[in-house]
Write a protein that holds these residues in place. Structure first.
Motif, PDB file in Angstrom:
ATOM      1  N   ARG A 446      76.215  29.165  74.463  1.00  0.00           N
ATOM      2  CA  ARG A 446      77.487  28.350  73.088  1.00  0.00           C
ATOM      3  C   ARG A 446      78.557  28.621  73.610  1.00  0.00           C
ATOM      4  O   ARG A 446      79.094  29.652  73.290  1.00  0.00           O
ATOM      5  CB  ARG A 446      77.205  28.611  71.473  1.00  0.00           C
ATOM      6  CG  ARG A 446      77.299  28.057  70.634  1.00  0.00           C
ATOM      7  CD  ARG A 446      77.055  28.360  69.243  1.00  0.00           C
ATOM      8  NE  ARG A 446      77.884  30.381  68.922  1.00  0.00           N
ATOM      9  CZ  ARG A 446      77.976  30.393  67.982  1.00  0.00           C
ATOM     10  NH1 ARG A 446      77.018  30.748  67.221  1.00  0.00           N
ATOM     11  NH2 ARG A 446      78.283  31.884  67.708  1.00  0.00           N
ATOM     12  N   ARG A 485      66.959  21.954  74.035  1.00  0.00           N
ATOM     13  CA  ARG A 485      68.071  21.771  72.764  1.00  0.00           C
ATOM     14  C   ARG A 485      69.425  21.355  74.327  1.00  0.00           C
ATOM     15  O   ARG A 485      69.955  22.680  74.646  1.00  0.00           O
ATOM     16  CB  ARG A 485      68.201  21.905  71.493  1.00  0.00           C
ATOM     17  CG  ARG A 485      68.183  23.544  71.835  1.00  0.00           C
ATOM     18  CD  ARG A 485      68.103  24.490  70.572  1.00  0.00           C
ATOM     19  NE  ARG A 485      66.493  24.400  69.677  1.00  0.00           N
ATOM     20  CZ  ARG A 485      66.329  24.052  69.343  1.00  0.00           C
ATOM     21  NH1 ARG A 485      67.259  22.868  67.611  1.00  0.00           N
ATOM     22  NH2 ARG A 485      64.986  23.919  68.120  1.00  0.00           N
ATOM     23  N   THR A 487      72.880  20.993  71.690  1.00  0.00           N
ATOM     24  CA  THR A 487      73.782  21.005  70.863  1.00  0.00           C
ATOM     25  C   THR A 487      75.359  20.101  70.863  1.00  0.00           C
ATOM     26  O   THR A 487      75.580  21.224  71.886  1.00  0.00           O
ATOM     27  CB  THR A 487      73.764  22.169  69.273  1.00  0.00           C
ATOM     28  OG1 THR A 487      72.419  22.058  69.053  1.00  0.00           O
ATOM     29  CG2 THR A 487      74.625  21.127  68.497  1.00  0.00           C
ATOM     30  N   ASP A 490      77.723  20.717  65.735  1.00  0.00           N
ATOM     31  CA  ASP A 490      76.487  20.686  64.359  1.00  0.00           C
ATOM     32  C   ASP A 490      77.556  21.830  63.485  1.00  0.00           C
ATOM     33  O   ASP A 490      77.872  22.547  64.023  1.00  0.00           O
ATOM     34  CB  ASP A 490      75.422  21.504  64.359  1.00  0.00           C
ATOM     35  CG  ASP A 490      74.492  21.818  63.714  1.00  0.00           C
ATOM     36  OD1 ASP A 490      74.863  22.216  62.263  1.00  0.00           O
ATOM     37  OD2 ASP A 490      73.043  20.979  63.174  1.00  0.00           O
ATOM     38  N   HIS A 509      75.200  16.280  63.041  1.00  0.00           N
ATOM     39  CA  HIS A 509      73.856  16.996  64.146  1.00  0.00           C
ATOM     40  C   HIS A 509      73.901  16.169  65.095  1.00  0.00           C
ATOM     41  O   HIS A 509      74.323  14.454  64.418  1.00  0.00           O
ATOM     42  CB  HIS A 509      73.017  18.158  63.551  1.00  0.00           C
ATOM     43  CG  HIS A 509      72.163  18.063  64.859  1.00  0.00           C
ATOM     44  ND1 HIS A 509      71.614  16.942  66.338  1.00  0.00           N
ATOM     45  CD2 HIS A 509      72.075  19.143  65.582  1.00  0.00           C
ATOM     46  CE1 HIS A 509      70.752  17.846  66.920  1.00  0.00           C
ATOM     47  NE2 HIS A 509      71.347  19.555  66.062  1.00  0.00           N
ATOM     48  N   GLY A 511      73.233  15.953  69.143  1.00  0.00           N
ATOM     49  CA  GLY A 511      72.733  16.672  70.501  1.00  0.00           C
ATOM     50  C   GLY A 511      71.299  15.800  70.390  1.00  0.00           C
ATOM     51  O   GLY A 511      70.263  15.404  70.257  1.00  0.00           O
ATOM     52  N   ALA A 513      67.068  18.003  70.890  1.00  0.00           N
ATOM     53  CA  ALA A 513      66.338  18.674  70.190  1.00  0.00           C
ATOM     54  C   ALA A 513      64.957  18.242  70.818  1.00  0.00           C
ATOM     55  O   ALA A 513      65.130  17.033  70.972  1.00  0.00           O
ATOM     56  CB  ALA A 513      66.802  18.544  68.664  1.00  0.00           C
TER      57      ALA A 513
END
Length: 639
Positions: A446, A485, A487, A490, A509, A511, A513
């Motif tokens: 992340r 996933r 993202t 979010d 959100h 992205g 998934a």
């Protein structure tokens, strides 16, 4: 010797000898200064590089300046040529022609450059007479700064440019006290987004479509904006700058007035530019070097806190809404009923129910009512129109003045705790799990920032902002890594319902998934979803935030009939906190797709996060993805 010859030739190309405003430049002395500067390697010195905001290009073969305004440079190629810029600067010191973002003679427009070069080259003032620079002296006298404080404003979810917080510098005045610090001036760097179309706002911010400038503003104006209007808690970090460093900082800020930079949300933003200011004040500091891809304000606070001897003390300034909520939470049920009426009806203070309260409790309710009334008035004001005098505020103040006792003590702690006390914003993880009976190994990463399950220390509680979060999985029977996933963004905000100052809960959100199917265990699709609702807080057996909202959802991918589906949904859940380092969240989303591939779907999730250390956590998750069960457990490392 070759470099000296090249620099001397460059000066001849500038048209020397110069004759400006009736005064002739001393060409031999200018050539002498250039030779001495080249021999001493001044153009390569860090003092010069920081004043011009030079940094190495990605290939390391040359340098370029962060400044994008041609008025900041005196040589045509000054943005990329430190030697040419130094020679042109020396030449301009012999001239009275106005230059710079706030046109004036070069000695005054670029006064930090002048003083440094004067020290290094020992200017002969008979051959290079100094300019008086009365405007700078007046400006410096008005600021009367003897110290500097870095101010951090917590994240503001309603503005993309402030999703991760904001930093600015306050210039503390001589003789300043707690009561007068609002009158100090600040150095604030911000983007000019006045001409950006709403649909292009995010794109302009990411691609450098905005221009940014430094501005000197009274601190009370920024407190009104950040603390009173936007309900952002402030943290003030006093910096340990000596008089020489502070003077150099002020001189460089003077040089930057009116100068434009390309503004980028994620790197060359407020936090980045303040680091470069501090590097100009003390060139031995290397603060900005480690921020290669993005610069988050909280990360820069942590970087400054790690610098030995740079940060002295940290002081909180709770937002007005924080003060209101903390006081309201400390009231009894009877007091809350009175508190909800008092801001709009000061006559409540004459009622028997109010009079029966202890004087300190009466004072607490009146202070709360005044804060709430002023909060309402702040939201009514506009940039051009001040609201009329508020008679109710006058009545409340009069009643409070007649009650000569201190209000009952309530700890007005900010909800956003010290940013340097929290985990780092970047995260890597490894985990093991099963999806529908098939085992996998997962790698996660992340870019930033914080999710609901992570400890609140250093972040805004009950809020989540995740940017560029990636999960890859390896299933032994499929080989290679599969995208699970990705993202893009979010954001979730769960402010507990407060009847005095209510705020909505919401989520968005965007992205890719996972959407597993019986014939495609690793299928993914693009998801865009959002919802708006409410959250409420209870305290037994642990602090729990209950939330729910209706929402909209759009899914796009080849796994759907017609490649998409869209519909309505309802989300409910609870966020429990048994301990400061341990959180549990359970939730369910029911969806009814009415467009594209139609049908209904149910997703459920139970997650827990246990912080083992500030930058190490154990994460466990159980999900049901539209009928496909999944379990995962792993470690997260923050850096």
């Amino acid at each position: 010797m070759a470099s000296i010859i090249r620099l001397t030739g460059f000066l001849l190309l500038l048209g020397l000898p110069l004759s400006v405003a009736g005064a002739s430049a001393d060409s031999p002395y200018l050539a002498e200064l250039v030779r001495h500067a080249a021999a001493a390697g001044l153009a390569e010195r860090r003092e010069w590089q920081t004043l011009l905001h030079y940094r190495s290009t990605p290939d390391g073969a040359s340098v370029t300046s962060d400044a994008d305004d041609p008025r900041f440079f005196l040589a045509p190629n000054g943005k990329t040529n430190p030697s040419a810029e130094l020679a042109a600067t020396l030449a301009a010191f012999f001239s009275a022609d106005p230059v710079g973002g706030d046109p004036q003679p070069a000695q005054c427009a670029f006064i930090a450059r002048y003083h440094w070069l004067e020290t290094e080259l020992a200017f002969d003032h008979r051959r290079l007479p100094p300019q008086p620079c009365a405007r700078f002296q007046h400006w410096s006298h008005e600021l009367d700064a003897v110290a500097a404080t870095l101010v951090f404003a917590s994240a503001y979810l309603n503005n993309p440019a402030s999703l991760f917080g904001h930093t600015l510098l306050r210039l503390d005045r001589r003789g300043q006290t707690e009561a007068t610090r609002l009158l100090a001036y600040t150095i604030n760097y911000a983007a000019d987004a006045t001409h950006s179309h709403v649909l292009m706002y995010a794109i302009d911010g990411v691609t450098g479509g905005f221009t940014g400038q430094f501005a000197i503003q009274p601190y009370y104006q920024l407190v009104q904006t950040y603390s009173d209007l936007e309900s952002r808690d402030l943290w003030e970090y006093q910096l340990n700058l000596n008089p020489r460093q502070l003077q150099r900082l002020l001189e460089h800020v003077w040089e930057l007035r009116g100068i434009q930079f390309d503004y980028y949300f994620f790197r060359e933003n407020c936090a980045w530019q303040l680091l470069t200011l501090l590097e100009a004040a003390e060139p031995t500091l290397h603060l900005s070097d480690e921020f290669l891809l993005w610069t988050l304000p909280a990360d820069t606070i942590r970087r400054l806190s790690r610098q030995p001897g740079l940060v002295e003390t940290a002081t909180a300034r709770p937002a007005r809404t924080t003060r209101i909520n903390r006081r309201y939470a400390a009231l009894t049920n009877t007091e809350r009923r009175l508190a909800r009426r008092l801001p709009n009806d000061p006559a409540v203070a004459t009622e028997p129910e109010f009079r029966r309260l202890a004087p300190a409790r009466q004072a607490l309710l009146l202070d709360l009512a005044l804060d709430e009334r002023q909060r309402q008035n702040a939201h009514k004001a506009t940039a051009s129109v001040e609201p009329p005098p508020d008679e109710l505020v006058y009545e409340l103040l009069t009643t409070r003045h007649r009650l000569p006792v201190a209000a009952a003590f309530v700890a007005l702690e900010p909800y956003a705790t010290r940013p340097d006390a929290g985990h780092a914003s970047r995260r890597l993880g490894v985990s093991l799990g099963q999806r529908d009976g098939t085992g996998f190994v997962a790698l996660t990463a992340r870019a930033s920032y914080h999710d609901l399950l992570e400890p609140d220390a250093g972040y805004t509680s009950d809020a989540q902002i995740e940017l560029l979060s990636l999960a890859l999985r390896h299933y032994p029977n499929q080989g290679g890594l599969q995208l699970d996933r990705l993202t893009l963004l979010d954001i979730t905000s769960l402010p507990p319902l407060n009847t005095l100052a209510p705020r909505s809960a919401w989520q968005i959100h965007a992205g890719w998934a996972p959407y597993p199917k019986p014939v495609c265990l690793t299928c993914t699709a693009f998801n865009l979803s959002g919802g708006l609702g409410l959250a409420a807080e209870t305290g037994w057996p642990w602090r729990t935030v209950w939330f729910g909202w209706p929402g909209l959802e759009f899914d796009y991918g080849s796994i759907f009939t017609g490649d998409y589906r869209a519909g309505l949904g309802v989300t409910v859940g609870a966020l429990l906190q048994p301990a400061a380092s341990w959180k549990i969240m359970a939730g369910a989303t029911w969806l009814d797709y009415r467009m594209g591939e139609t049908g209904t779907a149910l997703r459920t999730v139970v997650q827990q996060n246990l912080a083992l250390d500030r930058n190490l956590a154990l994460r466990m998750e159980w999900r049901s993805l539209e009928g496909t069960p999944e379990f995962e457990m792993g470690l997260h490392v923050y850096f």
